[in-house]
Design a protein around this motif. Sequence first.
Motif, PDB file in Angstrom:
ATOM      1  N   LYS A 287      -4.242   4.157   6.311  1.00 41.53           N
ATOM      2  CA  LYS A 287      -4.037   2.816   6.736  1.00 41.53           C
ATOM      3  C   LYS A 287      -4.181   1.854   5.459  1.00 41.53           C
ATOM      4  O   LYS A 287      -4.928   1.850   4.653  1.00 41.53           O
ATOM      5  CB  LYS A 287      -4.731   2.450   7.710  1.00 41.53           C
ATOM      6  N   THR A 288      -2.972   0.736   5.505  1.00 42.93           N
ATOM      7  CA  THR A 288      -2.921  -0.226   4.435  1.00 42.93           C
ATOM      8  C   THR A 288      -4.076  -1.126   4.986  1.00 42.93           C
ATOM      9  O   THR A 288      -4.508  -1.253   6.036  1.00 42.93           O
ATOM     10  CB  THR A 288      -1.691  -0.679   4.519  1.00 42.93           C
ATOM     11  N   VAL A 289      -4.435  -1.999   4.123  1.00 41.20           N
ATOM     12  CA  VAL A 289      -5.556  -3.076   4.525  1.00 41.20           C
ATOM     13  C   VAL A 289      -5.120  -3.851   5.620  1.00 41.20           C
ATOM     14  O   VAL A 289      -5.889  -4.120   6.602  1.00 41.20           O
ATOM     15  CB  VAL A 289      -5.600  -3.903   3.111  1.00 41.20           C
ATOM     16  N   ASN A 290      -3.692  -3.910   5.868  1.00 46.11           N
ATOM     17  CA  ASN A 290      -3.368  -4.830   6.760  1.00 46.11           C
ATOM     18  C   ASN A 290      -3.449  -4.137   8.127  1.00 46.11           C
ATOM     19  O   ASN A 290      -3.801  -4.589   9.243  1.00 46.11           O
ATOM     20  CB  ASN A 290      -1.711  -5.286   6.677  1.00 46.11           C
ATOM     21  N   LEU A 291      -2.895  -2.933   8.212  1.00 47.49           N
ATOM     22  CA  LEU A 291      -3.159  -1.866   9.194  1.00 47.49           C
ATOM     23  C   LEU A 291      -4.372  -1.730   9.703  1.00 47.49           C
ATOM     24  O   LEU A 291      -5.037  -1.517  11.064  1.00 47.49           O
ATOM     25  CB  LEU A 291      -2.439  -0.635   9.305  1.00 47.49           C
ATOM     26  N   ASP A 293      -6.757  -3.713   9.666  1.00 46.18           N
ATOM     27  CA  ASP A 293      -7.402  -4.920  10.459  1.00 46.18           C
ATOM     28  C   ASP A 293      -6.355  -5.054  12.004  1.00 46.18           C
ATOM     29  O   ASP A 293      -6.779  -5.230  12.882  1.00 46.18           O
ATOM     30  CB  ASP A 293      -6.923  -6.009   9.712  1.00 46.18           C
ATOM     31  N   VAL A 294      -5.037  -4.806  11.816  1.00 46.10           N
ATOM     32  CA  VAL A 294      -4.077  -4.894  12.967  1.00 46.10           C
ATOM     33  C   VAL A 294      -4.463  -4.101  13.756  1.00 46.10           C
ATOM     34  O   VAL A 294      -4.303  -4.221  15.249  1.00 46.10           O
ATOM     35  CB  VAL A 294      -2.781  -5.019  12.532  1.00 46.10           C
ATOM     36  N   LEU A 295      -4.801  -2.689  13.681  1.00 45.78           N
ATOM     37  CA  LEU A 295      -4.879  -1.530  14.372  1.00 45.78           C
ATOM     38  C   LEU A 295      -6.368  -1.454  15.037  1.00 45.78           C
ATOM     39  O   LEU A 295      -6.624  -0.789  16.090  1.00 45.78           O
ATOM     40  CB  LEU A 295      -4.415  -0.197  13.984  1.00 45.78           C
ATOM     41  N   TYR A 296      -7.315  -2.139  14.642  1.00 39.83           N
ATOM     42  CA  TYR A 296      -8.562  -2.021  15.151  1.00 39.83           C
ATOM     43  C   TYR A 296      -9.266  -3.100  15.881  1.00 39.83           C
ATOM     44  O   TYR A 296      -8.928  -4.292  15.845  1.00 39.83           O
ATOM     45  CB  TYR A 296      -9.597  -1.822  13.697  1.00 39.83           C
TER      46      TYR A 296
END
Length: 341
Positions: A287-291, A293-296
């Motif tokens: 997961k990218t750093v953005n994902l 955060d977004v998916l958690y």
Amino acid sequence: DNVDNCTLGVNGGSTDCRGADTQEEFDRQWPKTVAAILAVDADVLGVNEIENDGYDSDSSLSHLVDRLNAAAGPGTYAYMDVDSATGQLNALGTDAIKVGMLYKPDVVTPVGTTAALNTPEFVGGGDTAPRSRPSLAQAFRVNATGGSFVADVNHLKSKGSACTVPDAGDGQGNCNASRTVSAQALATWLATDPTGTGEDDVIILGDLNSYAMEDPIKVLESAGYTNLVSSYLGEDAYSYVFDGQWGYLDHALGSADLVGKGQVNGVAEFHINADEPSVLDYNTDFKTVNLQDVLYNPDMFRVSDHDPVIVGLTPNSPATVEAAFDDTSVNPAPVSFAQLG
């Protein structure tokens, strides 16, 4: 995980962890675990795949209960210290993971002998090396009524693991022979009253790594246990998804006395995991750093790949060995028991 930052039991050799690989993942994992347990709201809770690092203040079980009590109130939950209760170091084995048991002291009280089935016959299942994790049996008295029951938590060897006896090619996967021997050993052991309470009301919970029609479950049914998931939820029950196929490896089986006396008042599979995509879990892999955060979310969803099984019990009689505890009431009161995958 190539860090080897877990151990094979207390004082054991280093090994890979089975859950969070890093502190970052752990800090994402435990809030989801706490949220799931609070949502299940069971009075007695069996857990599978808890880190096998003892029971002191630095242990995984202690950390989990501390976080639960921080959210639910001091003293709401407690855990069974099996090593102290049995006088055995690593009574529940020397794998990286073990089973565990939590409970609410205001609702139930542990009574009798804390018992661990860790014999070579059960753990090895007739194979040449340890396979299944030791079984944990504990009797509980319902504080409000004196009604009592035995909870037994298990985690049998998985289908994806290698065993000396090869896969028979009958659709039951690797290690079915080992799981079957272990199931027979479990039934025989439970019949010997390992808790010393004389209690015949027994519920077997856990990841038995066997589907409902497979040999290990049939062995337990032949020993007088009822598949409660099948009885209450029918053929469409599921708690796990593998390669797009739905079923349940997570079981609740009730003894003849428990079922025959009408002491089971409900069964449910709490679909917070199997229905959810794995990308929503606490792991940061792929997961990218953005994902990340977004998916958690620090919620109960996809904390595991198995759904909890929840059973409502109404223990309506005390154990027959009254010397184990002061017990004078036989009025029913509900208690819930769950196995958290």
